[in-house]
Design a protein around this motif. Structure first.
Motif, PDB file in Angstrom:
ATOM      1  N   GLN A  16       0.832  -1.210   0.000  1.00  0.00           N
ATOM      2  CA  GLN A  16       0.000   0.000   0.000  1.00  0.00           C
ATOM      3  C   GLN A  16       0.865   1.258   0.000  1.00  0.00           C
ATOM      4  O   GLN A  16       0.498   2.262  -0.633  1.00  0.00           O
ATOM      5  N   LYS A  17       1.999   1.199   0.659  1.00  0.00           N
ATOM      6  CA  LYS A  17       2.915   2.338   0.659  1.00  0.00           C
ATOM      7  C   LYS A  17       3.453   2.598  -0.750  1.00  0.00           C
ATOM      8  O   LYS A  17       3.576   3.761  -1.187  1.00  0.00           O
ATOM      9  N   ILE A  18       3.782   1.544  -1.477  1.00  0.00           N
ATOM     10  CA  ILE A  18       4.267   1.700  -2.853  1.00  0.00           C
ATOM     11  C   ILE A  18       3.159   2.235  -3.753  1.00  0.00           C
ATOM     12  O   ILE A  18       3.387   3.112  -4.604  1.00  0.00           O
ATOM     13  N   TYR A  19       1.942   1.746  -3.575  1.00  0.00           N
ATOM     14  CA  TYR A  19       0.826   2.160  -4.431  1.00  0.00           C
ATOM     15  C   TYR A  19       0.427   3.613  -4.179  1.00  0.00           C
ATOM     16  O   TYR A  19       0.101   4.344  -5.125  1.00  0.00           O
ATOM     17  N   ARG A  20       0.482   4.062  -2.940  1.00  0.00           N
ATOM     18  CA  ARG A  20       0.019   5.412  -2.594  1.00  0.00           C
ATOM     19  C   ARG A  20       1.129   6.456  -2.602  1.00  0.00           C
ATOM     20  O   ARG A  20       0.871   7.610  -2.259  1.00  0.00           O
ATOM     21  N   ALA A  21       2.331   6.063  -2.941  1.00  0.00           N
ATOM     22  CA  ALA A  21       3.447   7.015  -2.926  1.00  0.00           C
ATOM     23  C   ALA A  21       3.219   8.115  -3.956  1.00  0.00           C
ATOM     24  O   ALA A  21       2.935   7.840  -5.132  1.00  0.00           O
ATOM     25  N   PRO A  48       7.592   3.689 -11.232  1.00  0.00           N
ATOM     26  CA  PRO A  48       7.017   3.609  -9.883  1.00  0.00           C
ATOM     27  C   PRO A  48       5.796   2.703  -9.787  1.00  0.00           C
ATOM     28  O   PRO A  48       5.410   2.317  -8.681  1.00  0.00           O
ATOM     29  N   HIS A  49       5.166   2.370 -10.899  1.00  0.00           N
ATOM     30  CA  HIS A  49       3.958   1.545 -10.859  1.00  0.00           C
ATOM     31  C   HIS A  49       4.269   0.061 -10.824  1.00  0.00           C
ATOM     32  O   HIS A  49       3.354  -0.752 -10.637  1.00  0.00           O
ATOM     33  N   LEU A  50       5.504  -0.326 -11.005  1.00  0.00           N
ATOM     34  CA  LEU A  50       5.890  -1.736 -11.020  1.00  0.00           C
ATOM     35  C   LEU A  50       6.575  -2.110  -9.713  1.00  0.00           C
ATOM     36  O   LEU A  50       7.319  -1.312  -9.136  1.00  0.00           O
ATOM     37  N   ALA A  51       6.325  -3.326  -9.251  1.00  0.00           N
ATOM     38  CA  ALA A  51       6.963  -3.868  -8.049  1.00  0.00           C
ATOM     39  C   ALA A  51       7.172  -5.361  -8.261  1.00  0.00           C
ATOM     40  O   ALA A  51       6.368  -6.032  -8.933  1.00  0.00           O
ATOM     41  N   TYR A  52       8.247  -5.867  -7.706  1.00  0.00           N
ATOM     42  CA  TYR A  52       8.582  -7.287  -7.833  1.00  0.00           C
ATOM     43  C   TYR A  52       8.544  -7.913  -6.442  1.00  0.00           C
ATOM     44  O   TYR A  52       9.174  -7.410  -5.500  1.00  0.00           O
ATOM     45  N   ASP A 103       1.824  -4.871 -11.362  1.00  0.00           N
ATOM     46  CA  ASP A 103       1.625  -3.628 -12.109  1.00  0.00           C
ATOM     47  C   ASP A 103       0.425  -2.903 -11.510  1.00  0.00           C
ATOM     48  O   ASP A 103      -0.727  -3.187 -11.847  1.00  0.00           O
ATOM     49  N   PHE A 104       0.719  -1.942 -10.624  1.00  0.00           N
ATOM     50  CA  PHE A 104      -0.366  -1.232  -9.944  1.00  0.00           C
ATOM     51  C   PHE A 104      -1.088  -0.255 -10.868  1.00  0.00           C
ATOM     52  O   PHE A 104      -2.190   0.191 -10.547  1.00  0.00           O
ATOM     53  N   ALA A 105      -0.494   0.080 -11.986  1.00  0.00           N
ATOM     54  CA  ALA A 105      -1.145   1.011 -12.915  1.00  0.00           C
ATOM     55  C   ALA A 105      -2.372   0.380 -13.564  1.00  0.00           C
ATOM     56  O   ALA A 105      -3.247   1.101 -14.074  1.00  0.00           O
ATOM     57  N   ILE A 116      -7.683  -5.565  -3.557  1.00  0.00           N
ATOM     58  CA  ILE A 116      -6.774  -6.244  -4.482  1.00  0.00           C
ATOM     59  C   ILE A 116      -5.400  -6.447  -3.833  1.00  0.00           C
ATOM     60  O   ILE A 116      -4.800  -7.522  -3.931  1.00  0.00           O
ATOM     61  N   ILE A 117      -4.912  -5.418  -3.140  1.00  0.00           N
ATOM     62  CA  ILE A 117      -3.615  -5.542  -2.458  1.00  0.00           C
ATOM     63  C   ILE A 117      -3.699  -6.565  -1.336  1.00  0.00           C
ATOM     64  O   ILE A 117      -2.744  -7.319  -1.095  1.00  0.00           O
ATOM     65  N   ARG A 118      -4.834  -6.614  -0.654  1.00  0.00           N
ATOM     66  CA  ARG A 118      -5.000  -7.619   0.403  1.00  0.00           C
ATOM     67  C   ARG A 118      -4.980  -9.031  -0.172  1.00  0.00           C
ATOM     68  O   ARG A 118      -4.398  -9.951   0.413  1.00  0.00           O
TER      69      ARG A 118
END
Length: 367
Positions: A16-21, A48-52, A103-105, A116-118
């Motif tokens: 959530q921190k990555i998504y709301r940054a 910034p929208h991608l995370a692994y 891909d949060f975008a 979805i994050i949960r």
């Protein structure tokens, strides 16, 4: 049985921190959780929208053989979380069983991003549940031992294996219970007996029947002696077909996977409650024991206080003698005689006159 939270709270907060940054966030974080689970989260400022997300966890194994990888059915279950957002990268990162590209975008605006994050944070629970479902479905009915279906030994934690026996009308799950301390054995045994009593009531008739026995059930005959040597007995649940239909299957599987953790949680909470009650009872007993001493101390202080007052009220000898003589003369004056005695007045003025005393500490005025 109680269901623990499927989603990892720490992993959910980081995602959530990555998504709301608001600004691009560069992150390279390792996260360890109970059960030897490790997460590796990476995000770059260039995208910034991608995370692994890489995951290392102990997988369910049948017998003593650990699986080399994750099955296709489990892969399909992971993709079912959100096929647009979650992408499985093969091969996985070295040292991990699974690597996901998030891909949060692509999160739709109409959908709730928190939900979805949960769901993504519950990927470890999804993998374990899918493995247990797959093992239950792959049971061979012809694989029997002495007229019974051969038990399947599942190992999630090296010290906490459990058995699943598939039968035509039900599924039997057996948990050998082991504890390090004798007090834990007593608390857990009383808990199992109470669980049996509650499960047999009409109010919980729909719940899976529970049975506890200090000896192994007949379904485990022929298993290694090391697996059947316990100090807490054996807990057996009979899973009927109605308990694994539709949405109930996911809840039933998750409850079976967390039964050991739930028993440990109950034992720990019970010990903490007993210790708090013992400390509270000890404080009340100490207070009762100290109460007579306090009363005696208060009485002694009062007596001592009176004695001190008397000591402080002492007067000089001359003043004390004058006071006694004055009281004596008052008593004589109160005496009324019916007959007048001639010459008594002169006698009183001469002999019953109060003498005057001069203090030795007095001083004379010098001219």
């Amino acid at each position: 049985m109680a269901s623990f939270e499927r989603a990892s709270p720490s992993l959910k907060n980081i995602l959530q921190k990555i998504y709301r940054a608001e600004k691009p966030l560069e992150l390279d974080h390792h996260l360890h959780e109970f059960g030897s689970v490790e997460y590796h989260i990476q995000s770059t400022a260039f995208d910034p929208h991608l995370a692994y997300l890489s995951i290392s966890m102990p997988l369910l194994s049948q017998g003593d053989l650990l699986p080399s990888g994750i099955s296709r059915y489990t892969m399909e279950m992971i993709k079912g979380i959100s096929s647009d957002i979650v992408e499985i990268i093969e091969p996985a990162k070295a040292g991990y069983q699974l690597t996901l590209r998030l891909d949060f975008a692509k999160i739709p605006r109409k959908k709730d991003p928190v939900k979805i994050i949960r769901d993504i944070s519950a990927v470890q629970a999804t993998v374990l549940s899918a493995q247990l479902k797959e093992m239950l479905w792959k049971v061979n009915y012809d694989d029997t031992y002495q007229g019974m279906h051969k038990p399947i030994k599942l190992v999630y934690h090296p010290r906490e294996p459990f058995y699943v026996i598939r039968q035509p009308q039900k599924i039997i799950t057996v948990f050998p219970m082991r504890f390090k301390e004798y007090s834990d054995v007593i608390i857990a045994t009383s808990f199992f007996q109470e669980l049996m009593d509650v499960g047999s009531s009409k109010k919980w008739a729909k719940a899976p029947p529970c049975c506890w026995s200090p000896i192994p059930p007949p379904e485990l005959r022929g298993e290694p002696f090391a697996d059947l040597s316990t100090n807490g007995g054996f807990v057996t649940f009979d899973i009927a077909p109605r308990h694994i239909r539709g949405k109930r299957l996911e809840k039933t599987v998750w409850n079976l996977l967390n039964f050991y953790a739930y028993v440990k949680y109950h034992v720990k909470c019970t010990k903490g409650f007993i210790q708090r009650r013992m400390r509270k009872r000890l404080d009340s007993l100490v207070e009762v024991l100290h109460k007579p001493n306090l009363e005696e101390n208060e009485h002694t202080k009062r007596v001592q206080g009176r004695r001190r007052v008397r000591k402080w009220m002492r007067l000089p000898t001359s003043k004390l003698l004058k006071r006694k003589c004055g009281e004596f003369t008052k008593k004589i004056k109160r005496i009324r005689f019916r007959l007048k005695i001639q010459g008594f007045l002169c006698f009183r003025q001469r002999w019953l006159k109060i003498p005057k005393f001069s203090s030795s500490r007095g001083y004379m005025k010098l001219d």
